[in-house]
Design a protein around this motif. Structure first.
Motif, PDB file in Angstrom:
ATOM      1  N   SER A   1    -128.735  29.328 -71.647  1.00 48.74           N
ATOM      2  CA  SER A   1    -130.114  29.437 -71.160  1.00 48.74           C
ATOM      3  C   SER A   1    -130.998  28.931 -72.284  1.00 48.74           C
ATOM      4  O   SER A   1    -130.592  28.938 -73.457  1.00 48.74           O
ATOM      5  CB  SER A   1    -130.435  30.902 -70.865  1.00 48.74           C
ATOM      6  N   TRP A   2    -132.221  28.497 -71.964  1.00 48.52           N
ATOM      7  CA  TRP A   2    -133.140  28.015 -73.009  1.00 48.52           C
ATOM      8  C   TRP A   2    -133.413  29.094 -74.053  1.00 48.52           C
ATOM      9  O   TRP A   2    -133.762  28.794 -75.192  1.00 48.52           O
ATOM     10  CB  TRP A   2    -134.458  27.534 -72.391  1.00 48.52           C
ATOM     11  N   ARG A   3    -133.244  30.380 -73.677  1.00 46.56           N
ATOM     12  CA  ARG A   3    -133.535  31.475 -74.613  1.00 46.56           C
ATOM     13  C   ARG A   3    -132.652  31.394 -75.864  1.00 46.56           C
ATOM     14  O   ARG A   3    -133.048  31.820 -76.951  1.00 46.56           O
ATOM     15  CB  ARG A   3    -133.361  32.840 -73.927  1.00 46.56           C
ATOM     16  N   TRP A   4    -131.450  30.817 -75.707  1.00 47.78           N
ATOM     17  CA  TRP A   4    -130.538  30.707 -76.852  1.00 47.78           C
ATOM     18  C   TRP A   4    -131.023  29.702 -77.891  1.00 47.78           C
ATOM     19  O   TRP A   4    -130.612  29.747 -79.042  1.00 47.78           O
ATOM     20  CB  TRP A   4    -129.122  30.387 -76.375  1.00 47.78           C
ATOM     21  N   ALA A   5    -131.915  28.807 -77.481  1.00 52.80           N
ATOM     22  CA  ALA A   5    -132.509  27.876 -78.448  1.00 52.80           C
ATOM     23  C   ALA A   5    -133.367  28.654 -79.459  1.00 52.80           C
ATOM     24  O   ALA A   5    -133.603  28.196 -80.575  1.00 52.80           O
ATOM     25  CB  ALA A   5    -133.345  26.824 -77.728  1.00 52.80           C
ATOM     26  N   PHE A   6    -133.853  29.837 -79.061  1.00 51.61           N
ATOM     27  CA  PHE A   6    -134.568  30.734 -79.990  1.00 51.61           C
ATOM     28  C   PHE A   6    -133.606  31.679 -80.708  1.00 51.61           C
ATOM     29  O   PHE A   6    -133.651  31.829 -81.921  1.00 51.61           O
ATOM     30  CB  PHE A   6    -135.592  31.587 -79.221  1.00 51.61           C
ATOM     31  N   PHE A   7    -132.733  32.312 -79.932  1.00 51.91           N
ATOM     32  CA  PHE A   7    -131.844  33.347 -80.498  1.00 51.91           C
ATOM     33  C   PHE A   7    -130.967  32.828 -81.625  1.00 51.91           C
ATOM     34  O   PHE A   7    -130.605  33.577 -82.527  1.00 51.91           O
ATOM     35  CB  PHE A   7    -130.946  33.948 -79.398  1.00 51.91           C
ATOM     36  N   ILE A   8    -130.614  31.545 -81.583  1.00 50.41           N
ATOM     37  CA  ILE A   8    -129.660  30.995 -82.555  1.00 50.41           C
ATOM     38  C   ILE A   8    -130.155  31.147 -84.003  1.00 50.41           C
ATOM     39  O   ILE A   8    -129.370  31.244 -84.933  1.00 50.41           O
ATOM     40  CB  ILE A   8    -129.348  29.512 -82.208  1.00 50.41           C
ATOM     41  N   ASN A   9    -131.499  31.216 -84.190  1.00 50.62           N
ATOM     42  CA  ASN A   9    -132.053  31.368 -85.546  1.00 50.62           C
ATOM     43  C   ASN A   9    -131.816  32.747 -86.138  1.00 50.62           C
ATOM     44  O   ASN A   9    -131.774  32.903 -87.356  1.00 50.62           O
ATOM     45  CB  ASN A   9    -133.577  31.185 -85.519  1.00 50.62           C
ATOM     46  N   VAL A  10    -131.728  33.764 -85.268  1.00 55.23           N
ATOM     47  CA  VAL A  10    -131.753  35.149 -85.754  1.00 55.23           C
ATOM     48  C   VAL A  10    -130.574  35.459 -86.699  1.00 55.23           C
ATOM     49  O   VAL A  10    -130.796  35.891 -87.833  1.00 55.23           O
ATOM     50  CB  VAL A  10    -131.837  36.149 -84.573  1.00 55.23           C
ATOM     51  N   PRO A  11    -129.306  35.198 -86.290  1.00 51.74           N
ATOM     52  CA  PRO A  11    -128.203  35.492 -87.228  1.00 51.74           C
ATOM     53  C   PRO A  11    -128.254  34.645 -88.499  1.00 51.74           C
ATOM     54  O   PRO A  11    -127.907  35.133 -89.583  1.00 51.74           O
ATOM     55  CB  PRO A  11    -126.942  35.182 -86.414  1.00 51.74           C
ATOM     56  N   VAL A  12    -128.722  33.385 -88.389  1.00 53.48           N
ATOM     57  CA  VAL A  12    -128.778  32.511 -89.587  1.00 53.48           C
ATOM     58  C   VAL A  12    -129.805  33.072 -90.573  1.00 53.48           C
ATOM     59  O   VAL A  12    -129.533  33.202 -91.774  1.00 53.48           O
ATOM     60  CB  VAL A  12    -129.139  31.055 -89.201  1.00 53.48           C
ATOM     61  N   ALA A  13    -130.992  33.436 -90.063  1.00 48.47           N
ATOM     62  CA  ALA A  13    -132.049  33.985 -90.926  1.00 48.47           C
ATOM     63  C   ALA A  13    -131.564  35.277 -91.592  1.00 48.47           C
ATOM     64  O   ALA A  13    -131.775  35.492 -92.788  1.00 48.47           O
ATOM     65  CB  ALA A  13    -133.308  34.246 -90.112  1.00 48.47           C
ATOM     66  N   LEU A  14    -130.869  36.118 -90.811  1.00 49.99           N
ATOM     67  CA  LEU A  14    -130.344  37.387 -91.355  1.00 49.99           C
ATOM     68  C   LEU A  14    -129.350  37.141 -92.477  1.00 49.99           C
ATOM     69  O   LEU A  14    -129.413  37.776 -93.541  1.00 49.99           O
ATOM     70  CB  LEU A  14    -129.647  38.173 -90.244  1.00 49.99           C
ATOM     71  N   ALA A  15    -128.441  36.193 -92.255  1.00 49.43           N
ATOM     72  CA  ALA A  15    -127.415  35.887 -93.265  1.00 49.43           C
ATOM     73  C   ALA A  15    -128.063  35.414 -94.567  1.00 49.43           C
ATOM     74  O   ALA A  15    -127.709  35.877 -95.660  1.00 49.43           O
ATOM     75  CB  ALA A  15    -126.461  34.826 -92.726  1.00 49.43           C
ATOM     76  N   VAL A  16    -129.052  34.499 -94.447  1.00 51.58           N
ATOM     77  CA  VAL A  16    -129.732  33.987 -95.654  1.00 51.58           C
ATOM     78  C   VAL A  16    -130.465  35.130 -96.360  1.00 51.58           C
ATOM     79  O   VAL A  16    -130.426  35.250 -97.592  1.00 51.58           O
ATOM     80  CB  VAL A  16    -130.703  32.837 -95.297  1.00 51.58           C
ATOM     81  N   LEU A  17    -131.129  36.008 -95.585  1.00 49.63           N
ATOM     82  CA  LEU A  17    -131.886  37.119 -96.180  1.00 49.63           C
ATOM     83  C   LEU A  17    -130.971  38.122 -96.890  1.00 49.63           C
ATOM     84  O   LEU A  17    -131.380  38.761 -97.854  1.00 49.63           O
ATOM     85  CB  LEU A  17    -132.707  37.847 -95.107  1.00 49.63           C
ATOM     86  N   LEU A  18    -129.743  38.260 -96.422  1.00 48.80           N
ATOM     87  CA  LEU A  18    -128.798  39.184 -97.065  1.00 48.80           C
ATOM     88  C   LEU A  18    -128.249  38.609 -98.371  1.00 48.80           C
ATOM     89  O   LEU A  18    -128.063  39.323 -99.346  1.00 48.80           O
ATOM     90  CB  LEU A  18    -127.636  39.503 -96.110  1.00 48.80           C
ATOM     91  N   ILE A  19    -128.009  37.272 -98.373  1.00 51.14           N
ATOM     92  CA  ILE A  19    -127.349  36.663 -99.540  1.00 51.14           C
ATOM     93  C   ILE A  19    -128.357  36.198-100.607  1.00 51.14           C
ATOM     94  O   ILE A  19    -128.142  36.389-101.800  1.00 51.14           O
ATOM     95  CB  ILE A  19    -126.469  35.461 -99.089  1.00 51.14           C
TER      96      ILE A  19
END
Length: 462
Positions: A160-178
């Motif tokens: 769904s088009w919504r995944w074009a937004f959701f895909i950023n969330v785990p990447v941003a989280l990973a960068v913020l943790l490391i």
């Protein structure tokens, strides 16, 4: 390159890649979002425009803020904002909420891109290491833009088009943790004051320009909104220039703008981003309207261009080390000109056209990437660490404005050439006219590099 530096590079590159993907991931998904949330056709462009306005307009301002507050702090804060905004966008149930999420994404991009680049240039000393880091960063920026076009099509078609937004969330989280434990804080020892009148005039001036250009792309150059936006934008940039002459601690010290490497480097960067990103738009139009490809198939065809940009990025730092930045800028520009011009011969037959399009976009991508890395090295070299936020802010601004300007300009050329006709042959006509203009702009960049950046070197040797 030590293990610690490799880790710093990896974290910064993942973030830059994600920011680049954001620029193009929604382009293919726009019709689906419009249907899903009930956007009217005229308001659909605001999904792209609201993001572009903020991403291009606030870059210089946030680049300077990062110099004052600390680049690491701004980088992490803006990535956090990007993650939240992406989540809100993915869950949006109304057009208004989606636009708010896009504005927040644009502001986060305007803050994170120059801060990330400054962290990159200040973590790596000037010379081969920095050239290598900038080469990889440029390659991933460009590959991210292409990946966004492919990912947007795949996610929209399969999920769904919504995944074009959701895909950023785990990447941003990973960068913020490391990132917090890996990246050192970086800010100048003597902190300049913030030049608020300068910041306001340049930000509003850029907003006016970008708004005017997007309106011109949508409604033609005679549109009153386009004319008003462009006029106000230019006037405010003139005001900005005069403010910078008088202020004791300007946002952009005019002596920095008197450096040929900074000025002409940024002009070349602007042209590089205007031409390649708008070429993706023109070829999408061609593949879908003339050859009848689906969004997914058109998106996947750009995988070849993506490979070309990655190859160019990996090649660039080696080529600069062996020859010179100027040689790489000129050679890259010539390669891009030749292969862009070759696309002028595209036709209505699918097999022969794709046999031309795929190799031409690959080699054009290699050439474009050589120019982009050459521009990054040229525009950020020779300046002290305390001005790296400003240098990368200017470079990022050239990049964002270039990405934003390319499509409206080429779209306006296609509209003028087709006279509103939408047949396969008319679209082909419009696209090839725009491709000719595109190739001419790349050739102009080669000329600028050869004339203005060479004389500087001769002065240094004499």
């Amino acid at each position: 390159m030590t293990g610690q530096l490799k880790l710093v590079l990896a974290v910064l590159l993942v973030a830059q890649f994600m920011l680049a993907v954001d620029f193009s991931i929604l382009n293919v998904a726009l019709p689906a979002i419009g249907d899903g949330l009930g956007f009217s056709l005229t308001n659909l462009q605001w999904i792209a425009t609201s993001f572009a306005l903020c991403a291009a307009g606030f870059t210089l301002f946030f680049g300077r803020i990062a110099d004052l507050v600390g680049r690491k702090r701004i980088f992490l804060g803006s990535l956090g904002l990007l993650g939240v905004a992406s989540l809100v966008g993915g869950l949006a149930t109304s057009p208004a909420l989606l636009i708010v999420a896009r504005v927040a994404q644009g502001l986060a991009t305007a803050a994170a891109t120059p801060a990330g680049l400054s962290l990159l240039t200040t973590s790596f000393p000037e010379g081969p290491l920095r050239q290598k880091a900038l080469g990889l960063s440029g390659a991933l920026m460009s590959a991210g833009f292409t990946t966004g076009a492919i990912l947007g099509g795949v996610l929209t078609d399969l999920l769904s088009w919504r995944w074009a937004f959701f895909i950023n969330v785990p990447v941003a989280l990973a960068v913020l943790l490391i990132a917090p434990s890996v990246i050192q804080e970086s800010r100048p020892t003597d902190r300049p004051k913030l030049d608020l009148p300068g910041a306001l005039s340049v930000t509003l001036g850029l907003l006016g320009l970008v708004y005017g250009l997007t309106q011109a792309g949508e409604h033609g150059w005679t549109d009153p909104h386009a004319a008003a936006g462009l006029t106000v934008g230019v006037l405010l940039l003139v005001v900005f220039y005069f403010i910078e002459r008088r202020v004791t601690q300007p946002l952009v010290p005019l002596r920095v703008l008197r450096r040929r490497s900074v000025v002409w480097g940024n002009v070349l960067g602007l042209l590089a981003f205007v031409t390649e990103t708008s070429l993706v738009y023109l070829l999408t139009l061609y593949m879908q309207k003339t050859l009848g490809f689906s969004a997914l198939l058109a998106g996947i065809s750009f995988g070849v261009l993506g490979l070309g940009t990655v190859a160019g990025g990996l090649l660039a730092s080696k080529a600069i080390a062996k020859t010179s930045t100027l040689t790489v800028l000129v050679a890259g520009g010539l390669i891009q000109t030749i292969f862009t011009a070759a696309l002028f011969f595209l036709g209505t037959s699918t097999p022969s056209s794709m046999a031309l399009l795929l190799p031409a976009t690959f080699f054009g991508g290699v050439g474009n990437m050589l120019v982009i890395v050459g521009f990054m090295v040229t525009a950020t070299s020779g300046l002290p660490d305390k001005e790296q936020g400003l240098a990368t802010g200017l470079a990022t601004m050239s990049q964002q404005v270039g990405i934003t300007m390319g499509i409206p300009i080429m779209s306006a050329i296609v509209t003028a050439a087709t006279m509103g006709a939408a047949t396969a042959a008319a679209v082909l006509d419009g696209v090839t006219t725009a491709i000719a203009v595109n190739a001419a702009l790349v050739a102009l960049g080669v000329l600028i590099a050869a004339v203005f950046l060479r004389t500087k070197r001769q002065h240094q040797h004499s």
